[in-house]
Design an enzyme around this catalytic site. Sequence first.
Site, PDB file in Angstrom:
ATOM      1  N   GLU A 256       4.581 -75.783  38.901  1.00  0.00           N
ATOM      2  CA  GLU A 256       4.113 -76.712  37.881  1.00  0.00           C
ATOM      3  C   GLU A 256       3.885 -75.869  36.643  1.00  0.00           C
ATOM      4  OE1 GLU A 256       1.496 -78.675  35.877  1.00  0.00           O
ATOM      5  OE2 GLU A 256       0.277 -78.844  37.694  1.00  0.00           O
ATOM      6  N   CYS A 295      -2.247 -79.207  30.979  1.00  0.00           N
ATOM      7  CA  CYS A 295      -0.796 -79.250  31.226  1.00  0.00           C
ATOM      8  C   CYS A 295      -0.222 -80.612  30.872  1.00  0.00           C
ATOM      9  CB  CYS A 295      -0.516 -78.904  32.672  1.00  0.00           C
ATOM     10  SG  CYS A 295      -1.458 -79.880  33.850  1.00  0.00           S
TER      11      CYS A 295
HETATM   12  P1  NDP Z   1       0.505 -67.269  33.674  1.00  0.00           P
HETATM   13  O1  NDP Z   1       1.802 -67.710  34.237  1.00  0.00           O
HETATM   14  O2  NDP Z   1       0.448 -65.944  33.022  1.00  0.00           O
HETATM   15  O3  NDP Z   1      -0.604 -67.273  34.814  1.00  0.00           O
HETATM   16  C1  NDP Z   1      -0.740 -68.302  35.757  1.00  0.00           C
HETATM   17  C2  NDP Z   1      -1.265 -67.727  37.055  1.00  0.00           C
HETATM   18  O4  NDP Z   1      -0.314 -66.819  37.589  1.00  0.00           O
HETATM   19  C3  NDP Z   1      -2.555 -66.939  36.895  1.00  0.00           C
HETATM   20  O5  NDP Z   1      -3.350 -67.105  38.048  1.00  0.00           O
HETATM   21  C4  NDP Z   1      -2.044 -65.512  36.803  1.00  0.00           C
HETATM   22  O6  NDP Z   1      -3.016 -64.575  37.189  1.00  0.00           O
HETATM   23  C5  NDP Z   1      -0.931 -65.560  37.814  1.00  0.00           C
HETATM   24  N1  NDP Z   1       0.072 -64.523  37.651  1.00  0.00           N
HETATM   25  C6  NDP Z   1       0.579 -64.027  36.520  1.00  0.00           C
HETATM   26  N2  NDP Z   1       1.505 -63.105  36.806  1.00  0.00           N
HETATM   27  C7  NDP Z   1       1.571 -63.012  38.141  1.00  0.00           C
HETATM   28  C8  NDP Z   1       2.319 -62.215  39.045  1.00  0.00           C
HETATM   29  N3  NDP Z   1       3.212 -61.343  38.628  1.00  0.00           N
HETATM   30  N4  NDP Z   1       2.115 -62.379  40.360  1.00  0.00           N
HETATM   31  C9  NDP Z   1       1.221 -63.262  40.828  1.00  0.00           C
HETATM   32  N5  NDP Z   1       0.474 -64.028  40.016  1.00  0.00           N
HETATM   33  C10 NDP Z   1       0.642 -63.910  38.695  1.00  0.00           C
HETATM   34  O7  NDP Z   1       0.024 -68.370  32.720  1.00  0.00           O
HETATM   35  P2  NDP Z   1      -1.350 -68.397  31.875  1.00  0.00           P
HETATM   36  O8  NDP Z   1      -2.417 -68.930  32.753  1.00  0.00           O
HETATM   37  O9  NDP Z   1      -1.626 -67.088  31.243  1.00  0.00           O
HETATM   38  O10 NDP Z   1      -0.979 -69.432  30.770  1.00  0.00           O
HETATM   39  C11 NDP Z   1       0.095 -69.161  29.946  1.00  0.00           C
HETATM   40  C12 NDP Z   1       0.871 -70.411  29.730  1.00  0.00           C
HETATM   41  O11 NDP Z   1       1.122 -71.131  30.940  1.00  0.00           O
HETATM   42  C13 NDP Z   1       0.153 -71.404  28.889  1.00  0.00           C
HETATM   43  O12 NDP Z   1       0.173 -71.073  27.548  1.00  0.00           O
HETATM   44  C14 NDP Z   1       0.930 -72.642  29.220  1.00  0.00           C
HETATM   45  O13 NDP Z   1       2.121 -72.661  28.528  1.00  0.00           O
HETATM   46  C15 NDP Z   1       1.205 -72.498  30.676  1.00  0.00           C
HETATM   47  N6  NDP Z   1       0.231 -73.216  31.490  1.00  0.00           N
HETATM   48  C16 NDP Z   1       0.611 -74.352  32.097  1.00  0.00           C
HETATM   49  C17 NDP Z   1      -0.279 -75.046  32.834  1.00  0.00           C
HETATM   50  C18 NDP Z   1       0.107 -76.250  33.561  1.00  0.00           C
HETATM   51  O14 NDP Z   1      -0.746 -76.809  34.241  1.00  0.00           O
HETATM   52  N7  NDP Z   1       1.348 -76.704  33.499  1.00  0.00           N
HETATM   53  C19 NDP Z   1      -1.665 -74.651  32.951  1.00  0.00           C
HETATM   54  C20 NDP Z   1      -1.976 -73.432  32.295  1.00  0.00           C
HETATM   55  C21 NDP Z   1      -1.038 -72.746  31.627  1.00  0.00           C
HETATM   56  P3  NDP Z   1      -3.802 -63.706  36.097  1.00  0.00           P
HETATM   57  O15 NDP Z   1      -4.699 -64.607  35.380  1.00  0.00           O
HETATM   58  O16 NDP Z   1      -4.541 -62.709  36.923  1.00  0.00           O
HETATM   59  O17 NDP Z   1      -2.766 -63.100  35.206  1.00  0.00           O
END
Ligand code: NDP
Length: 675
Positions: A256, A295
């Site tokens: 998602e 989102c």
């Molecule tokens: P990320 O994809 O960076 O992070 C989402 C989750 O993935 C976090 O728990 C993060 O952990 C984890 N993660 C990141 N890299 C890895 C990895 N290599 N291996 C395992 N887990 C990982 O998104 P963000 O939360 O930083 O948000 C950035 C963008 O995502 C937003 O600007 C938006 O565009 C989108 N977003 C979409 C949402 C939705 O519901 N559709 C909700 C929130 C964001 P950690 O925090 O430790 O990096």
Amino acid sequence: MLEPHSYAAGQWVAPARDAAILNSPVTGSAIARAGGAALDFQGMIDWATSRGGPALRTMTFHERAKMLKALAMYIDGRKEELYALNPLTGATRKDGWIDIDGGIGTMFVFASKGRREMPDGHVYLDGEIEQLSRGGTFLGQHIALPLHGVAVHINAFNFPVWGMLEKLAPALLAGVPCIVKPATQTSFLTEACVRIMMDSGLLPEGAVQLIVGRTGDLLSRLGPQDVVSFTGSARTALALRSMPNIIENGTRFIAEQDSLNASIMGLDVTPDSPEFDLFIREATTELTTKAGQKCTAIRRMIVPDAMMDPVIEALSARLDKTTIGDPEAEGVRMGALVSATQKADVLEMAALIGTETTRVYGDPDNFDTQGADPTHGFLPPMLFRCDDPDAAKQVHSTEAFGPVSTILPYRDTAHAAALANRGQGSLVASVITNDPQIARDITLASAHWHGRLYFNNRTSAKEATGHGSPLPHMTHGGPGRAGGGEEMGGIRGVLRYMQRTAIQGSPDILTAIGGVWVSGAKEKTGPCHPFQRTFHEIEIGETITTDPRKVTLEDIEHFAHFTGDTFYAHMDEDAAKANPFFPGRVAHGYLLLSFAAGLFVQPDPGPVLANTGLNALTFQQPVSPDDEIHVRLTAKRKTRRTDEYGEVRWNATLYNQHGDQVAEYELLTMVAYSR
Ligand code: NDP
């Protein structure tokens, strides 16, 4: 200073000395140290699959549903502990309500659906019996059983409680243990909720574990029985779903991710119609709730050409009333973004959108805040106007994950749908219209690009749940850019953690596997009338066959005049004969049902408490005056309902004197556990 711990293999593990420092988006000061702990990821997988999985799988669906309900009640009782931490994420109390109460509510819904829509057993029957042979000795049935692996839930920063619970509830109901990995920035709130769940003592050991910080090599250790459910950026989703072991093992990956959601104002809407205000209200909510970090938030407002100026004017007036600031300060309606980094990211994306639009509301360099310094995590709602939506590219492809939205004009309904579809796959599109034809036209032109279509107008306004609210009953996810995944959606969400298997075999085999009597399977004769037997005494397959009863013309006439049902097929021989279904006058179907009850009931007080319904009734052959009917009643399915009684469903089949089936239905009764 908060120190959210991980919970691995039954132990709380503190952050490492070099853990990340998290700063308050409201004050800029350090609030937590998180992550960095050296976790034994294989140990966590083993703990889940050797303890959590087996313990969950010994429970029935109903037992797991009851556990979820108790857990939701327990968290609800301690939710103020979560609300106390909520402002540290930049969120207002109202934002927190969506996250905390929304998460608890989602768990309640899964608990209730599990009890109502799943069996009190271990095998879920998916759909009806398939007739694979003429003689009925070889049949098919789809079943679903829990996967034996672990579910890894990776969540976004914006909903630290809801994001966890909306994934946990269906997975635990399915019987699959989970490892939760929240976004580090808001992990302290998720951790507090996990601590509450562990304190409850309601979860079997190994059912839930928590990683605060990075996942190390966890994902590269996953195999064919595991599931990853990810919420976050498209970039991370792509990196994770293309890991070689995830591809090689066919590990289920639910994603998602980004979404350029749209809201369309119908062509029928004018500034003086109730739908105009409704559109403005929904748009304001989506821009300001969680400071636009949702989102499902509306990124593109698609309005009729002539409505551009009225919409901008009305929205601006409404946004003027939104007080931004310290989420705990009196009167503040919009808090901070989650971090300074997130604010910088939103400004960068807004600048991209600005290359092909004009900003008509909200200046990030000049706005007021209450009780807080605007240079920290704060931004004003920002509205952009795009006058050439067909030529625009950034508007349809850049997601500024904050209080940012663009208004676009359209010519006709087809154009509006085409613009909404330019998002290349979204979680939700809303249509505010009072014209059902517009709703249908947009659905046909657009549904294939959106996970959810939300319609609202004067009729539904009071009760509608809002453009941006994913509901546990409905699927949440979207095609294409939105990730191609689906979450929730009632029992559909549970099945994502289970394997569907097609079972083929004889009626006895299918009865033994599914625990539900299948027509053609062995029947048993009990020691007495089954209505004299308690819930636990009644055996699946237990059958009685009644004596016959003749249906006379007097019976038919009496029933017709008594009930008022004097339809010609029962009263007029010639008219009935002229009807292709009847040989002449025939008995009422409801007369046959009444006679059937008279044939099979045992009238004395006993364990059978009530007849609560009747399913799937079919009248298969007409019954003429002087035909004789008899009934075969077989115990088909048993489900415990309360501490005192359960539901027994019976297959009731009516035959005529030639042994032909004339009617069939499922009879629902409530039966006491004791006499
Ligand atoms: P990320 O994809 O960076 O992070 C989402 C989750 O993935 C976090 O728990 C993060 O952990 C984890 N993660 C990141 N890299 C890895 C990895 N290599 N291996 C395992 N887990 C990982 O998104 P963000 O939360 O930083 O948000 C950035 C963008 O995502 C937003 O600007 C938006 O565009 C989108 N977003 C979409 C949402 C939705 O519901 N559709 C909700 C929130 C964001 P950690 O925090 O430790 O990096």
